[in-house]
Design a protein around this motif. Structure first.
Motif, PDB file in Angstrom:
ATOM      1  N   PRO A   1       0.658  -1.253   0.165  1.00 17.88           N
ATOM      2  CA  PRO A   1       0.022  -0.084   0.072  1.00 17.88           C
ATOM      3  C   PRO A   1       0.841   1.076  -0.075  1.00 17.88           C
ATOM      4  O   PRO A   1       0.432   2.329  -0.639  1.00 17.88           O
ATOM      5  N   LYS A   2       1.973   1.080   0.705  1.00 16.15           N
ATOM      6  CA  LYS A   2       2.749   2.305   0.318  1.00 16.15           C
ATOM      7  C   LYS A   2       3.237   2.793  -0.597  1.00 16.15           C
ATOM      8  O   LYS A   2       3.429   4.164  -1.102  1.00 16.15           O
ATOM      9  N   VAL A   3       3.688   1.783  -1.432  1.00 16.91           N
ATOM     10  CA  VAL A   3       4.370   2.075  -2.822  1.00 16.91           C
ATOM     11  C   VAL A   3       3.237   2.349  -3.719  1.00 16.91           C
ATOM     12  O   VAL A   3       3.391   2.981  -5.040  1.00 16.91           O
ATOM     13  N   MET A   4       1.951   2.060  -3.440  1.00 10.07           N
ATOM     14  CA  MET A   4       1.094   2.108  -4.442  1.00 10.07           C
ATOM     15  C   MET A   4       0.212   3.620  -4.133  1.00 10.07           C
ATOM     16  O   MET A   4      -0.652   4.015  -5.074  1.00 10.07           O
ATOM     17  N   ALA A   5       0.505   4.194  -2.940  1.00  9.40           N
ATOM     18  CA  ALA A   5      -0.440   5.282  -2.235  1.00  9.40           C
ATOM     19  C   ALA A   5       0.091   6.388  -3.471  1.00  9.40           C
ATOM     20  O   ALA A   5       0.956   6.646  -3.790  1.00  9.40           O
ATOM     21  N   ALA A   6      -0.975   7.602  -3.579  1.00 11.89           N
ATOM     22  CA  ALA A   6      -0.879   8.546  -4.094  1.00 11.89           C
ATOM     23  C   ALA A   6       0.232   9.442  -3.439  1.00 11.89           C
ATOM     24  O   ALA A   6       0.733   9.387  -2.286  1.00 11.89           O
ATOM     25  N   GLY A   7       1.120   9.902  -4.479  1.00 11.67           N
ATOM     26  CA  GLY A   7       2.489  10.723  -3.880  1.00 11.67           C
ATOM     27  C   GLY A   7       3.607   9.694  -3.658  1.00 11.67           C
ATOM     28  O   GLY A   7       4.637  10.026  -3.583  1.00 11.67           O
ATOM     29  N   GLY A   8       3.304   8.366  -4.026  1.00  7.53           N
ATOM     30  CA  GLY A   8       4.437   7.297  -3.772  1.00  7.53           C
ATOM     31  C   GLY A   8       5.090   7.111  -5.141  1.00  7.53           C
ATOM     32  O   GLY A   8       4.980   7.855  -5.838  1.00  7.53           O
ATOM     33  N   PRO A   9       5.943   6.073  -5.135  1.00  8.48           N
ATOM     34  CA  PRO A   9       6.865   5.939  -6.278  1.00  8.48           C
ATOM     35  C   PRO A   9       6.116   5.461  -7.639  1.00  8.48           C
ATOM     36  O   PRO A   9       6.792   5.362  -8.735  1.00  8.48           O
ATOM     37  N   LEU A  10       4.920   4.775  -7.224  1.00  6.22           N
ATOM     38  CA  LEU A  10       4.322   4.282  -8.502  1.00  6.22           C
ATOM     39  C   LEU A  10       4.019   5.158  -9.642  1.00  6.22           C
ATOM     40  O   LEU A  10       3.511   6.514  -9.505  1.00  6.22           O
ATOM     41  N   LEU A  11       4.214   4.570 -11.006  1.00  7.28           N
ATOM     42  CA  LEU A  11       4.232   5.638 -11.969  1.00  7.28           C
ATOM     43  C   LEU A  11       2.903   4.930 -12.833  1.00  7.28           C
ATOM     44  O   LEU A  11       3.066   3.622 -13.143  1.00  7.28           O
TER      45      LEU A  11
END
Length: 305
Positions: free
Chosen positions: A278-288
């Motif tokens: 959830p942390k990497v998928m959250a808005a503002g996280g590293p997910l492009l």
């Protein structure tokens, strides 16, 4: 997090290396002025309007308006219909095969028959299925296909079937007779394929698939970088940097996440086994998360998921 976007009209090779290659950052580049005269574009798609571009297909000179184009299925069938290709079944009910998509082989003509019938049943007109008579002709051809993968293609109405033609080594088989494209200058040093060419290998692939087809979460072979150009349709990407890798591994089994969009869909693990996801998928996280359009090239850096 938005992906960086550039145009070949303003991005020099030196700037590409300084801003993206060396920092290992992805970028989406509009190279429409380069692709205008590529044979893969002029011969494999149905064009709308005149093409204007550089004389050699590698330089970026004249801006061109974006345009949507359809694959010329009739031409592909006529030219390459007898070639054997590998298809991956992306239907949800068929995904769970040791963490991989189920695969089978068929001829390109059989794949095109399946795609066109599938497309028509989904409400699209198709490039060759404008009339009911044409649809019936497609059904008759499908009914005559042999058993195995071909008979699976005949089940276009079956929701358990959604085929994606992946990793077709077209260039390896046809390089002596055709040059489908000119390598963009940003990727002049393509070390993986230059190395593979000396050892009878090849990682220059063609991908064909209708809406809903996908590739499971992965990194490119040998931790290499890659680049991908769209000549027809649109493609949605989900990307994560190398440092997000720990979040993508099961805390119970160490298994790699199968589908970033749907944790647990691979059948081997539950979403609870990926507590950091959830942390990497959250808005503002590293997910492009972004969409690649026609005549855009995506640079996928080394180690990115």
């Amino acid at each position: 997090m938005p992906i960086a976007r550039e145009s070949c009209h303003t991005l020099s090779v030196a700037d590409f290396y300084a801003k993206y290659m060396l920092p290992n950052q992805p970028v989406l580049i509009d190279i429409s002025a380069m692709t205008a005269l590529w044979r893969v574009r002029t011969e494999w798609t149905q064009r709308q309007g005149a093409d204007t571009g550089s004389e050699d297909g590698a330089r970026c000179k004249k801006p061109r308006p974006a345009e949507e184009r359809q694959l010329d299925m009739a031409r592909l069938r006529e030219a390459f219909g007898s070639e054997e290709v590998t298809v991956h079944n992306c239907a949800k009910s068929a995904r769970r095969v040791m963490g991989r998509l189920r695969t089978s082989t068929m001829s390109l003509a059989e794949y095109i028959d399946w795609w066109e019938t599938h497309h028509t049943r989904q409400g699209g007109g198709g490039t060759e299925l404008a009339t009911q008579d044409a649809l019936e002709a497609q059904r008759r051809r499908l009914a005559e296909l042999s058993s195995g993968a071909a008979s699976a293609a005949a089940s276009a109405a079956d929701e358990s079937v959604l085929y994606y033609l992946k990793d077709w080594n077209f260039m390896k088989a046809h390089e002596a007779e055709t040059q489908l494209y000119v390598r963009p200058p940003y990727f002049a040093e393509d070390w993986l394929n230059d190395h593979e060419a000396e050892h009878s290998g090849d990682h220059r692939f063609v991908y064909l698939g209708p809406s809903g087809t996908f590739t499971p979460l992965h990194k490119d072979v040998l931790n290499s970088f890659s680049w991908s150009v769209n000549i027809s349709g649109r493609k949605r990407w989900w990307m994560l940097p190398p440092e997000a890798e720990a979040a993508l591994m099961s805390t119970r089994t160490g298994a790699q996440l199968f589908d970033l969009r749907d944790p647990g869909s691979g059948g081997a693990a539950e979403a609870s086994e990926y507590p950091e996801l959830p942390k990497v998928m959250a808005a503002g996280g590293p997910l492009l998360e972004f969409e690649q359009g026609v005549d855009e090239v995506l640079f996928v850096p080394s180690g990115w998921w």
